[in-house]
Scaffold this active site. Structure first.
Site, mmCIF file in Angstrom:
data_model
loop_
_atom_site.group_PDB
_atom_site.id
_atom_site.type_symbol
_atom_site.label_atom_id
_atom_site.label_comp_id
_atom_site.label_asym_id
_atom_site.label_seq_id
_atom_site.Cartn_x
_atom_site.Cartn_y
_atom_site.Cartn_z
ATOM 1 N N HIS A 1 35.517 26.755 42.116
ATOM 2 C CA HIS A 1 34.640 27.570 41.274
ATOM 3 C C HIS A 1 33.392 26.819 40.827
ATOM 4 O O HIS A 1 32.368 27.424 40.531
ATOM 5 C CB HIS A 1 35.416 28.163 40.103
ATOM 6 C CG HIS A 1 36.245 29.319 40.552
ATOM 7 N ND1 HIS A 1 37.566 29.202 40.872
ATOM 8 C CD2 HIS A 1 35.901 30.599 40.828
ATOM 9 C CE1 HIS A 1 38.021 30.364 41.302
ATOM 10 N NE2 HIS A 1 37.032 31.228 41.287
ATOM 11 N N GLU B 1 42.910 39.796 48.445
ATOM 12 C CA GLU B 1 42.862 38.340 48.550
ATOM 13 C C GLU B 1 44.243 37.739 48.769
ATOM 14 O O GLU B 1 44.406 36.529 48.741
ATOM 15 C CB GLU B 1 42.140 37.705 47.358
ATOM 16 C CG GLU B 1 42.531 38.217 46.009
ATOM 17 C CD GLU B 1 41.665 37.672 44.877
ATOM 18 O OE1 GLU B 1 40.814 36.800 45.088
ATOM 19 O OE2 GLU B 1 41.864 38.148 43.738
ATOM 20 N N ASP C 1 40.298 33.229 48.259
ATOM 21 C CA ASP C 1 41.748 33.199 48.093
ATOM 22 C C ASP C 1 42.452 33.689 49.352
ATOM 23 O O ASP C 1 43.511 33.173 49.707
ATOM 24 C CB ASP C 1 42.165 34.032 46.871
ATOM 25 C CG ASP C 1 42.000 33.224 45.584
ATOM 26 O OD1 ASP C 1 42.356 32.036 45.587
ATOM 27 O OD2 ASP C 1 41.500 33.772 44.591
ATOM 28 N N CYS D 1 33.407 40.003 48.730
ATOM 29 C CA CYS D 1 32.759 39.293 47.624
ATOM 30 C C CYS D 1 33.100 37.802 47.620
ATOM 31 O O CYS D 1 32.609 37.062 46.774
ATOM 32 C CB CYS D 1 33.098 39.919 46.278
ATOM 33 S SG CYS D 1 34.843 39.826 45.886
HETATM 34 C C1 PEP Z 1 37.817 35.155 46.190
HETATM 35 O O1 PEP Z 1 38.958 34.721 46.026
HETATM 36 O O2 PEP Z 1 37.264 35.219 47.294
HETATM 37 C C2 PEP Z 1 37.040 35.636 45.037
HETATM 38 C C3 PEP Z 1 35.880 36.240 45.187
HETATM 39 O O3 PEP Z 1 37.538 35.376 43.796
HETATM 40 P P1 PEP Z 1 37.472 33.922 43.109
HETATM 41 O O4 PEP Z 1 36.652 33.034 43.990
HETATM 42 O O5 PEP Z 1 36.886 34.089 41.767
HETATM 43 O O6 PEP Z 1 38.922 33.528 43.093
HETATM 44 MG MG MG Z 2 39.971 35.050 44.138
#
Ligand code: PEP
Ligand code: MG
Length: 552
Positions: free
Chosen positions: A188, A430, A454, A501
């Protein structure tokens, strides 16, 4: 000149002084004192210093955020004058003959518990203030406040690694680049760097050298290189590189206001990912067609206690109104795994990525979930809201979520509070389970958004946080691409639209592939919008479809 190499995770070139970020020791050292009066005197001096620091902060805040918001520093000052608080600290020092830091820590724990047990929501929220004030005192007492005002001018930050909660606390205006020794592409922190469009390098072993503090450096977010005390030749090459980037950025501006449509007429929506209200500026600046992922958990990460319904309502309302009638997909909180929040008091897990995270918290602690849903529904009248749920693995979870939503709507109806009747509901895909059963899930939902970060880690059993996992966590793996294709076909067969996303959505080498699969939306880091729009407008899907899908 010293050269340190790592992996580039956000493109760009930054010139500036280095700030080596060393994490503060947060544990309080308990020790015996001989003379309680001297210790009480030390506490009194720290208290005086804390009050005058708060005075300075109050005056600074009035100019920057207005009197109402600056008030918090006056409340903190009042707490430092509170006789019960002061007496408790002094008694602990005298009775137990222990150091002032420990006495402040113990008093803080007692007061926090007392506030948290109160019925009144306003008083419950004061527990965060007691913690804040006590931490200030402890920092002063332990000398940890020295050098704590970490930088006045913009700097290149070097750290061992940064947790998302640390990254969000930095003043974004003052960061030229991030360089970390640890980290991974889809952590993140890397995602945040891309969202802020700040050059970032991870895995730069040898960068965390305290002697680099204050030195001039260049961070190259294209090659993943950090140059300390760069020589003339490197300075001139990097200056030229920076100029070229600025020129390309200017050229891309011409794509603003244009549709994201292929040569043969296939249209997609190009939206942006955000983490907080302030990111909307970058979304609008880059001409995004909507917001495809608002990671609402950052509201929780930026706060010292559960954000109230009203605080959340204000944030969602602000984003929705700024986006006028463009769709805003807000993801309900995805706390857990690397996004840990102290006040959630989650039990320690052996395997947090597979533990009680995201929707699992919401379904096991429905009060937290309902507060967020109420805020979302109330805000829905200010724009075009869509809501999605993270980490779904089973159909029953969706059914349970829909049941809770019905309860929330009934509550709002009985209170006479308005909400939109056209909120689209979707879930993230995911987990492999959600991908494989996407035909079943689609029957209950308006849309899917594929979280490739994920989805990759769970499909390949490869931890996205592990800096050493390298090619084992490969988002281009055919298994991941097959899942994406499968989800799109299942969704379309059931009248549901699909976006991506996860970070893979920004990967321009796959834009043609996603178009060939029939993706409806891509939600990417704001700075990637215009380069992807360029790629979309240059693509003729009918000409490339068979080739790009051949091995999927
Ligand atoms: C993902 O897992 O691709 C996602 C967009 O969520 P995060 O990266 O916040 O886990
Ligand atoms: Mg995610």
């Amino acid at each position: 000149m010293i050269t340190v190499s790592g992996k580039a995770v956000c493109a760009g070139v930054a010139f500036g002084p280095v700030f080596v970020f060393s994490r503060e020791e947060s544990t309080i050292k308990r020790y015996h004192v001989e003379n309680s009066e001297d210790e009480i005197e030390r506490f009194e001096q720290a208290r005086t210093q804390a009050i005058s620091e708060l005075d300075m902060l109050y005056n600074k805040a009035i100019g920057e955020v207005g009197e109402a918001n600056a008030m918090i520093f006056q409340i903190h000052q009042m707490m430092l004058e509170d006789l019960d608080y002061i007496e408790s600290i002094k008694n602990i020092i005298t009775d137990q003959l222990i150091n002032a830091e420990t006495a402040v820590g113990q008093t803080c724990d007692n007061f926090v518990q007392m506030f948290r047990a109160m019925d009144d929501a306003y008083m419950r929220e004061r527990s965060a203030d007691v913690k804040d004030v006590s931490e200030r005192l402890i920092k002063i007492l332990s000398g940890r406040d020295k050098g704590n005002i970490i930088y006045d001018n913009p700097v290149i930050i070097i750290a061992d690694d940064l947790a998302p909660s640390e990254t969000v606390q930095f003043d974004k205006e003052k960061i030229l680049a991030f360089v970390t020794e640890g980290g991974s592409t889809n952590s993140h922190t890397s995602i945040l760097a891309r969202m802020m469009n700040i050059p970032a390098v991870i895995g730069a072993k040898g960068a965390l050298d305290p002697s680099f503090n204050g030195k001039t450096a260049i961070a190259d977010g294209f090659t993943g290189t950090l140059y300390i005390d760069p020589d003339e030749d490197t300075i001139s090459k990097m200056t030229e590189k920076k100029r070229e980037i600025e020129e390309q950025t200017k050229l891309l501006q011409q794509l603003k206001g244009q549709k994201s449509i292929t040569k043969d007429g296939q249209k997609i929506e190009l939206c942006a990912n955000i983490g907080n209200v302030h990111d909307v500026g970058a979304v609008l600046n880059n001409d995004a067609e909507g917001i495809g992922l608002f990671r609402s958990e950052f509201l929780y990460l930026e706060s010292n206690d559960y954000p109230s319904e009203d605080i959340q309502f204000a944030a969602y309302k602000s984003v929705l109104s700024q986006m006028v009638n463009k769709r805003v997909i807000i993801r309900t909180l995805d706390i857990g795994a690397d996004k840990q929040v102290d006040y959630f008091n989650m039990p320690k897990e052996e395997n947090p990525a597979m533990g009680i995270r995201a929707i699992r918290i919401c379904l096991t602690r429905p009060d937290i979930f309902k507060t967020q849903l109420r805020a979302l529904y109330r805000a829905s009248v200010f724009g075009r809201l869509a809501i999605m749920f993270p980490m779904i693995a089973s159909e029953w979870e969706i059914l349970k979520v829909l049941e809770i939503i019905e309860n929330v709507k009934n509550e709002l109806d009985s209170e006479g509070l308005a909400y939109s009747k056209n909120i689209e509901l979707g879930c993230m895909i995911e987990t492999p389970a959600a991908a494989v059963t996407s035909d079943i899930l689609a029957k209950h939902l308006d849309f899917f958004s594929i979280g490739t970060n994920d989805l990759t880690q769970y499909t390949l059993a490869a931890d996205r946080q592990n800096p050493d996992i390298g090619e084992f966590c490969d988002s281009h793996h055919v298994a991941v691409l097959r899942f994406i294709n499968m989800v799109i076909q299942n969704a379309h067969a059931n009248g549901t639209w699909v976006g991506i996303c996860g970070e893979l959505g920004s990967d321009i080498t796959l834009t043609e592939t996603f178009l060939a699969m029939g993706i409806d939306e891509l939600s990417v880091t704001p700075s990637a919008i215009l380069p992807i729009r360029k790629k979309v407008t240059e693509t003729d899907v009918s000409a490339i479809k068979d080739i790009v899908l051949k091995n999927i």
